[in-house]
Design an enzyme around this catalytic site. Structure first.
Site, PDB file in Angstrom:
ATOM      1  N   CYS A 173       0.467  -1.285   0.043  1.00  0.00           N
ATOM      2  CA  CYS A 173       0.227   0.271   0.007  1.00  0.00           C
ATOM      3  C   CYS A 173       0.795   1.508   0.144  1.00  0.00           C
ATOM      4  CB  CYS A 173      -0.845   0.198   1.477  1.00  0.00           C
ATOM      5  SG  CYS A 173      -0.040  -0.256   3.026  1.00  0.00           S
ATOM      6  N   ASN A 206      -7.687   5.142  -3.188  1.00  0.00           N
ATOM      7  CA  ASN A 206      -7.274   4.173  -2.651  1.00  0.00           C
ATOM      8  C   ASN A 206      -6.722   2.714  -3.121  1.00  0.00           C
ATOM      9  OD1 ASN A 206      -6.593   1.819   0.022  1.00  0.00           O
ATOM     10  ND2 ASN A 206      -8.802   1.183   0.459  1.00  0.00           N
TER      11      ASN A 206
END
Length: 336
Positions: A138, A303
């Site tokens: 991430c 995201n």
């Protein structure tokens, strides 16, 4: 009870003909498996169905309370519904807090009044949503996103940059590929490496490999990066005047991972960067729902969990609520 122990107990129940499943959810379970292309062994099915049912009940209870005005966002049964909170955290959460987080430049506040709404997607600064998969990478996605935005601002060309380049090559700066990393180290890599390849020449593989960076394929360079003070006012200033900003957040997996829409406000979110930040995202804008005085101001974040999550891969997270989920604690952007 561990998932393994739970599996043994449930398997004994199946042998005796007593699975304990909610039969009213049978059709919904089969439809969900088809939608998300899930397949299991017989033993796996028992465990995953049980976990899925618990998550379904949690989500439906939350949405019922939402209809009564008890919260500000809705949840949905998505790709992660067959995972426990612990499994989800192990698979997809992976960011460390840098010990030294001082950038090359100092932040200077803008003097002009800031707009009430900002969405850099509408200005061509933001590439399509991607999916990190079963790789705790991430930390790499908002770094490429922030550089993509600044390169577009400079050149007028929006080129998706290589997350895999960061995953494979920023180990000397302290990142650990699909295990964990942080945005600060990733910016350091791009700065000292002298460039970053594009997604087209170094595509994402959802796993860590040998570093294959080729300077001949470099598509972006940075001259430095700015680490913002821990302030939502400064973050708003930066988003409005600079472009998309990489940052970290505290993910409470029981709610964040099932977000569907509305302004996300989680009472269990922690605002302290030292103990809480566990996920990295890209802030691409801000605004508010309803009237400006209703308290529904939000940060618009991109995201890395695919387009099926949230608002097409995006979330509106509470703004001006005491640095909710540590949204302003690790904010950074590159200079090009």
């Amino acid at each position: 009870m561990t998932p393994a122990a739970f599996l043994v107990i449930l398997c004994l129940g199946v042998v005796s003909g007593a699975s304990g499943f909610d039969l009213s959810l049978d059709i919904e379970w089969e439809e969900w498996k088809i939608k998300y292309e899930k397949s299991y062994t017989l033993e796996e099915e028992v465990l995953r169905r049980t976990v899925w049912e618990e998550n379904v009940k949690r989500i439906k209870l939350h949405n019922m309370e939402n209809s009564l005005g008890k919260n500000t966002y809705t949840m949905e049964i998505n790709d992660f519904a067959d995972m426990t909170d612990e499994e989800f955290n192990d698979m997809i959460i992976g960011i460390t807090v840098p010990v030294n987080n001082t950038g090359k430049s100092l932040w200077k506040r803008a003097l002009d009044a800031l707009p009430k709404f900002v969405d850099w997607r509408n200005e061509g600064y933001v590439t399509p949503v991607r999916k990190q998969g079963k790789c705790s990478s991430c930390w790499a996605f908002p770094v490429t996103g922030a550089i993509e935005g600044q390169m577009f601002k400079k050149t007028g060309k929006l080129i998706p940059l290589s997350v895999q380049n960061l995953v494979d090559c920023s180990r000397p700066q302290g990142n650990r590929g699909c295990r964990w990393g942080n945005t600060y180290n990733a910016f350091q890599y791009v700065l000292h490496n002298g460039g970053l390849e594009a997604e087209a020449t170094y595509p994402y593989e959802r796993k860590e490999g040998l570093c294959r960076y080729n300077p001949k394929n470099s598509s972006a360079k940075i001259t430095g990066f700015v680490v913002l003070p821990e302030s939502e006012d400064v973050l708003m200033d930066a988003v409005a005047t600079k472009g998309p900003i990489a940052t970290g957040v505290h993910v409470v997996s029981s709610s964040f991972r099932f977000y569907q829409g509305g302004v996300y406000h989680e009472p269990n979110c922690i605002s302290s960067v030292t103990s809480s930040v566990n996920h990295a995202v890209l802030v691409v804008g801000y605004g508010f729902e309803g009237n400006e005085t209703d308290g529904n101001s939000y940060w618009l974040i991109k995201n890395s969990w695919g387009k099926r999550w949230g608002l097409g891969g995006y979330m509106k997270i509470a703004k001006d609520r005491n640095n909710h989920c540590a949204i302003a604690s690790l904010a950074q952007y590159p200079t090009v």
